[in-house]
Design an enzyme around this catalytic site. Structure first.
Site, PDB file in Angstrom:
ATOM      1  N   ASP A  58       0.833  -1.203   0.000  1.00 34.81           N
ATOM      2  CA  ASP A  58       0.000   0.000   0.000  1.00 34.81           C
ATOM      3  C   ASP A  58       0.872   1.259   0.000  1.00 34.81           C
ATOM      4  OD1 ASP A  58      -2.617   1.497   0.538  1.00 34.81           O
ATOM      5  OD2 ASP A  58      -1.460   2.024   2.308  1.00 34.81           O
ATOM      6  N   GLU A  87      -1.911  -5.155  -3.886  1.00 34.78           N
ATOM      7  CA  GLU A  87      -0.939  -4.462  -3.024  1.00 34.78           C
ATOM      8  C   GLU A  87       0.115  -5.439  -2.500  1.00 34.78           C
ATOM      9  OE1 GLU A  87      -3.729  -0.842  -1.308  1.00 34.78           O
ATOM     10  OE2 GLU A  87      -3.555  -2.695  -0.153  1.00 34.78           O
TER      11      GLU A  87
END
Length: 226
Positions: free
Chosen positions: A43, A115
Protein backbone atom coordinates in the site's frame (compact mmCIF):
# COMPACT_ATOMS: atom_id res chain seq x y z
CA UNK A 1 -1.58 -26.76 -9.33
CA UNK A 2 -1.53 -23.05 -10.04
CA UNK A 3 0.18 -21.92 -13.24
CA UNK A 4 2.28 -19.23 -11.59
CA UNK A 5 4.44 -18.90 -14.69
CA UNK A 6 1.45 -17.59 -16.59
CA UNK A 7 0.68 -15.08 -13.86
CA UNK A 8 4.28 -13.91 -13.80
CA UNK A 9 4.16 -13.37 -17.57
CA UNK A 10 1.04 -11.25 -17.07
CA UNK A 11 2.82 -9.27 -14.35
CA UNK A 12 5.94 -8.84 -16.49
CA UNK A 13 8.08 -10.01 -13.59
CA UNK A 14 9.63 -13.40 -12.76
CA UNK A 15 10.14 -14.13 -9.07
CA UNK A 16 13.42 -15.51 -7.82
CA UNK A 17 11.60 -16.73 -4.72
CA UNK A 18 8.23 -17.97 -5.94
CA UNK A 19 7.04 -18.57 -2.39
CA UNK A 20 6.71 -14.79 -2.03
CA UNK A 21 4.24 -14.74 -4.88
CA UNK A 22 2.27 -17.57 -3.28
CA UNK A 23 2.22 -15.70 0.03
CA UNK A 24 1.00 -12.52 -1.69
CA UNK A 25 -1.94 -14.49 -3.07
CA UNK A 26 -2.81 -16.17 0.24
CA UNK A 27 -5.72 -14.71 2.20
CA UNK A 28 -5.65 -14.77 5.99
CA UNK A 29 -8.49 -17.32 5.94
CA UNK A 30 -6.07 -19.87 4.46
CA UNK A 31 -3.43 -19.81 7.19
CA UNK A 32 -0.88 -17.93 9.23
CA UNK A 33 1.51 -17.30 6.31
CA UNK A 34 -0.75 -14.90 4.47
CA UNK A 35 -0.55 -11.61 2.58
CA UNK A 36 -1.59 -9.12 5.30
CA UNK A 37 1.92 -7.84 6.08
CA UNK A 38 2.79 -7.66 2.39
CA UNK A 39 -0.43 -5.76 1.75
CA UNK A 40 0.60 -3.18 4.38
CA UNK A 41 3.94 -2.63 2.67
CA UNK A 42 2.53 -2.68 -0.84
CA UNK A 43 0.00 0.00 0.00
CA UNK A 44 2.84 2.39 0.89
CA UNK A 45 4.87 1.59 -2.24
CA UNK A 46 1.81 1.99 -4.46
CA UNK A 47 0.89 5.32 -2.90
CA UNK A 48 4.41 6.70 -3.33
CA UNK A 49 4.78 5.61 -6.96
CA UNK A 50 1.38 7.00 -7.92
CA UNK A 51 2.06 10.27 -6.10
CA UNK A 52 5.42 10.79 -7.78
CA UNK A 53 4.04 9.87 -11.19
CA UNK A 54 1.21 12.37 -10.86
CA UNK A 55 3.58 15.05 -9.57
CA UNK A 56 5.91 14.66 -12.54
CA UNK A 57 3.30 14.12 -15.28
CA UNK A 58 0.90 16.90 -14.22
CA UNK A 59 3.06 19.93 -13.32
CA UNK A 60 0.12 22.35 -13.42
CA UNK A 61 -2.20 20.37 -11.14
CA UNK A 62 -2.85 21.71 -7.65
CA UNK A 63 -2.23 19.74 -4.45
CA UNK A 64 -5.94 19.08 -4.09
CA UNK A 65 -6.26 17.86 -7.68
CA UNK A 66 -3.25 15.58 -7.27
CA UNK A 67 -4.67 14.17 -4.02
CA UNK A 68 -8.02 13.41 -5.62
CA UNK A 69 -6.36 11.76 -8.62
CA UNK A 70 -4.17 9.64 -6.34
CA UNK A 71 -7.21 8.57 -4.33
CA UNK A 72 -8.94 7.55 -7.55
CA UNK A 73 -5.97 5.44 -8.69
CA UNK A 74 -5.32 3.63 -5.41
CA UNK A 75 -8.91 3.04 -4.32
CA UNK A 76 -10.27 -0.47 -3.84
CA UNK A 77 -12.43 -0.46 -6.97
CA UNK A 78 -9.54 0.55 -9.23
CA UNK A 79 -7.21 -2.09 -7.82
CA UNK A 80 -9.93 -4.74 -8.06
CA UNK A 81 -10.37 -3.89 -11.76
CA UNK A 82 -6.60 -4.32 -12.22
CA UNK A 83 -6.78 -7.66 -10.40
CA UNK A 84 -9.55 -8.87 -12.71
CA UNK A 85 -7.52 -7.83 -15.75
CA UNK A 86 -4.70 -10.00 -14.39
CA UNK A 87 -7.22 -12.76 -13.56
CA UNK A 88 -5.95 -12.85 -9.99
CA UNK A 89 -9.12 -14.50 -8.78
CA UNK A 90 -7.92 -17.72 -10.41
CA UNK A 91 -4.76 -17.71 -8.29
CA UNK A 92 -5.99 -16.68 -4.85
CA UNK A 93 -5.46 -19.10 -1.98
CA UNK A 94 -8.54 -18.89 0.24
CA UNK A 95 -9.96 -20.73 3.21
CA UNK A 96 -12.99 -22.93 2.71
CA UNK A 97 -15.41 -20.31 4.03
CA UNK A 98 -14.13 -17.59 1.70
CA UNK A 99 -14.25 -19.98 -1.24
CA UNK A 100 -17.88 -20.83 -0.53
CA UNK A 101 -18.84 -17.17 -0.22
CA UNK A 102 -17.16 -16.11 -3.47
CA UNK A 103 -14.11 -14.46 -1.96
CA UNK A 104 -12.17 -14.82 -5.23
CA UNK A 105 -14.49 -12.19 -6.74
CA UNK A 106 -14.64 -9.77 -3.81
CA UNK A 107 -13.16 -6.32 -4.42
CA UNK A 108 -11.52 -6.11 -1.00
CA UNK A 109 -9.67 -9.43 -1.38
CA UNK A 110 -8.64 -8.73 -4.97
CA UNK A 111 -7.34 -5.23 -4.21
CA UNK A 112 -5.42 -6.48 -1.16
CA UNK A 113 -3.73 -9.10 -3.35
CA UNK A 114 -2.59 -6.44 -5.83
CA UNK A 115 -0.94 -4.46 -3.02
CA UNK A 116 0.62 -7.63 -1.62
CA UNK A 117 2.10 -8.59 -5.00
CA UNK A 118 3.69 -5.13 -5.29
CA UNK A 119 5.36 -5.66 -1.92
CA UNK A 120 6.39 -9.21 -2.83
CA UNK A 121 8.27 -7.86 -5.85
CA UNK A 122 9.99 -5.31 -3.59
CA UNK A 123 11.07 -8.04 -1.15
CA UNK A 124 12.12 -10.34 -3.98
CA UNK A 125 14.09 -7.65 -5.82
CA UNK A 126 14.13 -3.92 -5.02
CA UNK A 127 12.10 -0.73 -4.96
CA UNK A 128 12.55 0.10 -8.63
CA UNK A 129 11.22 -3.31 -9.66
CA UNK A 130 8.15 -2.81 -7.47
CA UNK A 131 7.57 0.69 -8.82
CA UNK A 132 7.98 -0.56 -12.38
CA UNK A 133 5.33 -3.16 -11.67
CA UNK A 134 2.94 -0.44 -10.50
CA UNK A 135 3.51 1.48 -13.73
CA UNK A 136 2.88 -1.65 -15.82
CA UNK A 137 -0.25 -2.99 -14.20
CA UNK A 138 -1.89 0.44 -13.76
CA UNK A 139 -0.68 1.84 -17.08
CA UNK A 140 -4.21 2.20 -18.48
CA UNK A 141 -5.52 4.00 -15.40
CA UNK A 142 -2.45 6.25 -15.11
CA UNK A 143 -2.67 7.31 -18.75
CA UNK A 144 -6.39 8.03 -18.52
CA UNK A 145 -6.39 10.02 -15.28
CA UNK A 146 -6.81 13.78 -15.45
CA UNK A 147 -6.21 15.43 -12.06
CA UNK A 148 -7.88 18.65 -13.15
CA UNK A 149 -11.06 16.76 -14.03
CA UNK A 150 -11.43 14.86 -10.74
CA UNK A 151 -14.49 16.09 -8.83
CA UNK A 152 -14.19 16.85 -5.15
CA UNK A 153 -15.72 14.19 -2.95
CA UNK A 154 -18.66 14.96 -0.71
CA UNK A 155 -16.62 15.14 2.52
CA UNK A 156 -14.24 17.67 0.99
CA UNK A 157 -17.08 19.76 -0.42
CA UNK A 158 -18.93 19.77 2.89
CA UNK A 159 -15.79 20.78 4.78
CA UNK A 160 -14.99 23.59 2.35
CA UNK A 161 -18.58 24.85 2.47
CA UNK A 162 -18.55 24.96 6.27
CA UNK A 163 -15.15 26.67 6.36
CA UNK A 164 -16.38 29.32 3.91
CA UNK A 165 -19.37 29.93 6.19
CA UNK A 166 -17.18 30.10 9.29
CA UNK A 167 -18.96 27.08 10.76
CA UNK A 168 -17.53 24.21 12.81
CA UNK A 169 -16.50 21.08 10.92
CA UNK A 170 -18.64 17.92 10.81
CA UNK A 171 -18.16 15.00 13.17
CA UNK A 172 -18.37 11.45 11.78
CA UNK A 173 -19.21 8.46 13.97
CA UNK A 174 -19.79 4.80 13.18
CA UNK A 175 -23.17 3.93 14.68
CA UNK A 176 -23.47 0.35 13.43
CA UNK A 177 -21.54 -2.42 11.67
CA UNK A 178 -23.84 -5.01 10.17
CA UNK A 179 -23.36 -8.32 8.39
CA UNK A 180 -20.74 -11.06 8.54
CA UNK A 181 -17.01 -10.39 8.63
CA UNK A 182 -16.59 -10.66 4.85
CA UNK A 183 -19.78 -8.77 3.95
CA UNK A 184 -19.87 -5.92 6.44
CA UNK A 185 -22.05 -2.85 6.05
CA UNK A 186 -21.06 0.31 7.92
CA UNK A 187 -23.57 2.90 9.10
CA UNK A 188 -22.01 6.29 9.79
CA UNK A 189 -23.55 9.43 11.23
CA UNK A 190 -22.45 12.87 10.03
CA UNK A 191 -23.30 15.59 12.53
CA UNK A 192 -22.95 19.30 11.76
CA UNK A 193 -23.85 20.90 15.07
CA UNK A 194 -23.46 24.46 13.80
CA UNK A 195 -26.27 23.87 11.30
CA UNK A 196 -28.35 21.46 13.36
CA UNK A 197 -27.91 18.81 10.65
CA UNK A 198 -27.49 15.09 11.31
CA UNK A 199 -27.50 12.55 8.47
CA UNK A 200 -26.59 8.91 8.12
CA UNK A 201 -24.91 7.00 5.31
CA UNK A 202 -24.07 3.37 4.75
CA UNK A 203 -21.65 1.40 2.64
CA UNK A 204 -19.34 -1.58 2.37
CA UNK A 205 -16.56 0.45 3.99
CA UNK A 206 -16.40 3.22 6.57
CA UNK A 207 -15.11 5.59 3.89
CA UNK A 208 -18.07 4.95 1.60
CA UNK A 209 -20.53 5.35 4.46
CA UNK A 210 -18.92 8.65 5.48
CA UNK A 211 -19.11 9.93 1.90
CA UNK A 212 -22.80 9.09 1.64
CA UNK A 213 -23.55 10.72 4.98
CA UNK A 214 -21.59 13.82 3.95
CA UNK A 215 -23.47 14.02 0.65
CA UNK A 216 -26.81 13.88 2.45
CA UNK A 217 -25.68 16.53 4.94
CA UNK A 218 -24.45 18.67 2.06
CA UNK A 219 -27.82 18.35 0.36
CA UNK A 220 -29.46 19.74 3.49
CA UNK A 221 -27.35 22.88 3.12
CA UNK A 222 -28.54 23.42 -0.45
CA UNK A 223 -24.93 23.32 -1.69
CA UNK A 224 -24.74 19.72 -2.94
CA UNK A 225 -24.48 20.79 -6.59
CA UNK A 226 -21.91 23.52 -6.08
Amino acid sequence: MLDLKRLQRNLGYEFRDESLLVQSLTHRSAGARNNERLEFLGDAILGFEIAENLYREHPNASEGELSRARAQLVKRETLAAVARRLELGDYLVLGAGELRSGGQSRDSILSDAVEAIIAAVFVDADMESARALVRRILRKEILEISPEAQPKDAKTRLQEYLQAQGKSLPVYQVVAIEGSAHEQRFVVECRVESLGVTEQGEGASRRKAEQQAAYRALAKTGASDS
